[in-house]
Structure formats: structure tokens, C-alpha cells
Design a protein around this motif. Structure first.
Motif, mmCIF file in Angstrom:
data_model
loop_
_atom_site.group_PDB
_atom_site.id
_atom_site.type_symbol
_atom_site.label_atom_id
_atom_site.label_comp_id
_atom_site.label_asym_id
_atom_site.label_seq_id
_atom_site.Cartn_x
_atom_site.Cartn_y
_atom_site.Cartn_z
ATOM 1 N N THR A 4 0.870 -1.116 0.103
ATOM 2 C CA THR A 4 -0.042 0.156 -0.151
ATOM 3 C C THR A 4 0.943 1.341 0.071
ATOM 4 O O THR A 4 0.418 2.255 -0.437
ATOM 5 N N GLN A 5 2.069 1.126 0.532
ATOM 6 C CA GLN A 5 3.044 2.294 0.757
ATOM 7 C C GLN A 5 3.485 2.473 -0.590
ATOM 8 O O GLN A 5 4.284 3.581 -0.919
ATOM 9 N N VAL A 6 3.467 1.814 -1.561
ATOM 10 C CA VAL A 6 4.338 1.792 -2.913
ATOM 11 C C VAL A 6 3.489 2.341 -4.035
ATOM 12 O O VAL A 6 2.079 1.591 -4.028
ATOM 13 N N GLN A 7 3.709 3.306 -4.445
ATOM 14 C CA GLN A 7 2.784 3.949 -5.441
ATOM 15 C C GLN A 7 2.374 3.047 -6.767
ATOM 16 O O GLN A 7 3.176 2.110 -7.212
ATOM 17 N N ALA A 8 1.409 3.201 -7.113
ATOM 18 C CA ALA A 8 0.798 2.327 -8.451
ATOM 19 C C ALA A 8 1.544 2.725 -9.488
ATOM 20 O O ALA A 8 2.068 3.825 -9.769
ATOM 21 N N THR A 9 1.881 1.927 -10.547
ATOM 22 C CA THR A 9 2.620 2.206 -11.890
ATOM 23 C C THR A 9 1.632 3.135 -12.428
ATOM 24 O O THR A 9 0.448 3.081 -12.943
ATOM 25 N N THR A 10 2.347 4.364 -12.795
ATOM 26 C CA THR A 10 1.548 5.476 -13.587
ATOM 27 C C THR A 10 2.207 5.514 -14.872
ATOM 28 O O THR A 10 1.514 6.096 -15.777
ATOM 29 N N VAL A 11 3.315 5.054 -14.939
ATOM 30 C CA VAL A 11 4.235 5.526 -16.475
ATOM 31 C C VAL A 11 4.605 4.223 -16.855
ATOM 32 O O VAL A 11 4.985 3.079 -16.170
ATOM 33 N N GLU A 12 4.991 3.991 -18.273
ATOM 34 C CA GLU A 12 5.452 2.900 -18.838
ATOM 35 C C GLU A 12 6.859 2.681 -18.545
ATOM 36 O O GLU A 12 7.511 3.620 -19.061
ATOM 37 N N GLY A 90 7.233 4.511 -8.823
ATOM 38 C CA GLY A 90 6.126 4.221 -9.406
ATOM 39 C C GLY A 90 6.224 3.643 -10.731
ATOM 40 O O GLY A 90 5.251 3.362 -11.487
ATOM 41 N N ARG A 91 7.628 3.406 -11.176
ATOM 42 C CA ARG A 91 7.703 3.176 -12.496
ATOM 43 C C ARG A 91 7.636 1.748 -12.837
ATOM 44 O O ARG A 91 7.436 1.488 -13.913
ATOM 45 N N ILE A 92 7.917 0.765 -11.768
ATOM 46 C CA ILE A 92 8.017 -0.580 -11.982
ATOM 47 C C ILE A 92 7.321 -1.256 -10.682
ATOM 48 O O ILE A 92 7.302 -0.801 -9.801
ATOM 49 N N GLN A 93 6.315 -2.306 -11.279
ATOM 50 C CA GLN A 93 5.388 -2.790 -10.065
ATOM 51 C C GLN A 93 6.281 -3.640 -9.212
ATOM 52 O O GLN A 93 7.371 -4.388 -9.968
ATOM 53 N N PRO A 94 6.224 -3.904 -7.933
ATOM 54 C CA PRO A 94 7.282 -4.922 -7.162
ATOM 55 C C PRO A 94 7.236 -6.266 -7.708
ATOM 56 O O PRO A 94 8.192 -7.010 -7.762
ATOM 57 N N GLY A 95 6.105 -6.773 -8.425
ATOM 58 C CA GLY A 95 6.305 -8.261 -9.035
ATOM 59 C C GLY A 95 7.196 -8.166 -9.938
ATOM 60 O O GLY A 95 7.773 -9.313 -10.245
#
Lengths: 309, 61
Positions: A4-12, A90-95
Motif C-alpha cells: 500500500t505504501q508503494v505507488q501504483a505504476t503510472t508510467v510505462e 512507481g515506474r515498476i511494479q514490485p512483482g
């Protein structure tokens, strides 16, 4: 880790964002020390095998860096030094970082085994496990001795380089390991002295946070003094020589002087000059390690030219 | 001349695709040269043929 503390990916994400996950600056140190470990060994690999060994050791280090960033994304977002990394920004998803780390771990270990030998590959696998699991997941958030024990992960590359060439561990490989292992605590504690806010905000139990700066200054001096015999001992092994001994003697003398200066200061003095001595000690620690391994390389070149002792 | 201006997303996607493509090409090349080196400079592969190791005969003077 709390997503939840990690921003969602907003950019490619671009290719560079994935490269950043591999911690290229750490990788450069790994490449250099592994290369020296490989070059000073008494057995020499053929060129493509040697190049492959360095490449896959570096890739393994990068993989463990990606796994570390995946696990630490929740605290990276809290620290000024790390909040612009690919995941917290937020440039890369943790997964994605997890997938990259696991895939590169497998590729690097298998390819190192095929290019060199199973012992080197086993050591690389252990190093990745040690950094990603023992250090990142366990020690980093549970003990102020985190970087003392975790430093082993950074100390393995020259040993792996040596084992890739010779197929076995020797005294020289162990001393190269010990040199980096003992160098890591004073190097990072000097950083922690002038980056205290960062670790404190993230709740990472660095020595400066748990035991205070006075104790940290004392520990820097203790570990610097303990480092000296390991650094000097390499000079009397088969990979040492007069050049190494001269360089190591000068560097260790200066390093101890720096540690004593840090020990004698208090926070008022440090605040007054904005941690100038601590910052200088930290920068010199990088030169210290680079110069030791460069001196080993010079000795190897001299030996190959017939000037060896 | 392009009729649609390239979006930032396309530029980033292209850099990723190019990077992955170059990495894969480099990996294939490395595998090839590593194989060539192992085959031409490595030990005789008698074990793979189910034979015990026999040293290569000396070349006639």
C-alpha cells in the motif's frame, strides 16, 4: 512488505528503469573485485569463459539487488536516498522486480556453472540467497549488526572469481573475502553518521539509531583497526608483494588516522562542519578498497612480466 | 513523415523492446562463442562418447 505504501505504476517503464533495479553502481564494484579475483588466480581461464564468469557474477549481484529492491520497496519510499528508485517512484511494479530477480538469479547461476565450475556457481547461488534472504529479509530490520553480517554478500565476488579460475577456495580467496567483509562496517557506519535521518525514518535499526552516534564512532575505530591485519596479510601471500605491501601500509595508516579523527569528534563538532570528516572518511573508504584490489592486479601483471617475488 | 506524433509511452516501450532484443542477441552470441571455446580448447570429450580418457597420440616428428 506493505504494497500500500508503494505507488501504483503510472508510467510505462523504460529499459533503464529495469537496469536501475540491478544497482549498477554496486555492480561496478562487484565486477572490479571479481575481475581481480579471477586475474590474480594462479590458473587462467580462456577469454570467453573469463568474460562469461565476470558477466554472470555481475548479473547474479544485479539479481540480488532486484530482489532487495522488491523486498525493501516499503522502506525505500521513506528514505531520501532511495525514494527515487524504480519501485518507490512507481515506474515498476514490485512483482516485476521479483520476476526479474528470480529469473536473473537462475540464469546467472546456471550459466556460471556451464562457463566455469559448480563450486563457483554454488558460491554465487549462496551469495544471492545471503543478500536477498539473510540480509534483506532477516538481518536488515532486526539487528544493528545487519551490515556486519550482511557485508559477507558483498565480500564473496573476488572469492567467486578466484574459484571460477581455480575450482577451489584458498587462503588468498579467504583473505580477499575478509578484506571486504571487515571494510564494510566502517564504510557504512560512516555513511549512517551523516544519513541518520533516513534510516531513522524508515525504522531500520542502524547502529546510529539503536546505540547512538558515540558508540558508532567507537565501532568505526574498532573495525578499522581489526581490518588492518587482514589487509596487510594479503601482502605476504602468493598474490601479494612489495607494491601491494607499500600501498596497503599507506592506505591502512591513513584509514586508521581517519577513524581516530571520527572517534575524537562529537556531534557538535560534526554539525558545525556538516560532517566533513565523516564524509571524507566515507569517500576515502571507496578509494581504500579500489586501491587494494588495484595493487593486487599490479602484482599479477608484474609476476606475468617476470618481476614477481 | 509521421502523421501521428510519437507519444512518450511509445518511446519508453521501444527502448524496453530494443534493450531486451539486444540482450537476447548478446546472450545467443555469448553461448555460441563459449561453446566454440569449450569445444576447441577444452578437454577431449571421451566421456560423452562412453570411452575412457586416452591422451591424444603425439604428432609424428
Amino acid at each position: 512488505m506493505t504494497d500500500t505504501q508503494v505507488q501504483a505504476t503510472t508510467v510505462e517503464p523504460g529499459f533503464g528503469d529495469f537496469v536501475q533495479l540491478l544497482k549498477p553502481r554496486v555492480m561496478s564494484l562487484v565486477v572490479f573485485t571479481a575481475l581481480v579475483g579471477l586475474m590474480v588466480a594462479p590458473v587462467h581461464l580462456y577469454p570467453v569463459a573469463a568474460f562469461s564468469a565476470i558477466l554472470f557474477i555481475a548479473l547474479g549481484a544485479g539479481a540480488s539487488g532486484a530482489l532487495n529492491m522488491w523486498w525493501d520497496a516499503d522502506i525505500d519510499v521513506l528514505m531520501r536516498r532511495t525514494k527515487n528508485r524504480s519501485i518507490p517512484a512507481g515506474r515498476i511494479q514490485p512483482g516485476e522486480a521479483l520476476g526479474l530477480g528470480v529469473a536473473l538469479s537462475g540464469i546467472s547461476v546456471v550459466m556460471l556453472a556451464l562457463a566455469t565450475n559448480l563450486v563457483a556457481a554454488g558460491l554465487l547461488a549462496f551469495t544471492i540467497f545471503f543478500y536477498a534472504v539473510v540480509y534483506s529479509m532477516w538481518l536488515k530490520r532486526s539487528t544493528p549488526q545487519n551490515i556486519v553480517i550482511g557485508g559477507a554478500a558483498g565480500a564473496f565476488p573476488p572469492m567467486i572469481g578466484w574459484v571460477a579460475a581455480t575450482g577451489s577456495v584458498s587462503l588468498e580467496a579467504c583473505l580477499m573475502f575478509a578484506l571486504i567483509f571487515m571494510w564494510t562496517p566502517p564504510h557504512f557506519w560512516a555513511l549512517a553518521l551523516f544519513m541518520k535521518e533516513d534510516y531513522s525514518n524508515a525504522g531500520v535499526p542502524m547502529l546510529t539509531v539503536t546505540h547512538g552516534r558515540r558508540t558508532t564512532r567507537a565501532y568505526i575505530l574498532i573495525y578499522t583497526v581489526l581490518l588492518v591485519p587482514f589487509a596487510m596479510a594479503l601482502g605476504w601471500t602468493t598474490i601479494g608483494g612489495p607494491v601491494y605491501i607499500a600501498v596497503a601500509a599507506a592506505l591502512n595508516l591513513w584509514f586508521v588516522v581517519g577513524a581516530v579523527r571520527i572517534y575524537r569528534r562529537d556531534e557538535v563538532q560534526a554539525e558545525a562542519d556538516k560532517y566533513a570528516v565523516e564524509k571524507a572518511f566515507f569517500r576515502f573508504s571507496l578509494v581504500y578498497l579500489f586501491a587494494h584490489f588495484s595493487a593486487m592486479l599490479v602484482e599479477a601483471v608484474l609476476r606475468s612480466m617476470g618481476y614477481g617475488v | 513523415m509521421s502523421f501521428k506524433p510519437e507519444h512518450e509511452i511509445h518511446r519508453r516501450r521501444f527502448s524496453r523492446n530494443l534493450g531486451v532484443g539486444l540482450c537476447l542477441a548478446a546472450f545467443v552470441m555469448l553461448g555460441f562463442f563459449l561453446t566454440v571455446e569449450k569445444v576447441t580448447r577444452g578437454n577431449p570429450m571421451n566421456a560423452l562418447q562412453g570411452k575412457p580418457f586416452v591422451a591424444a597420440p603425439e604428432a609424428a616428428p
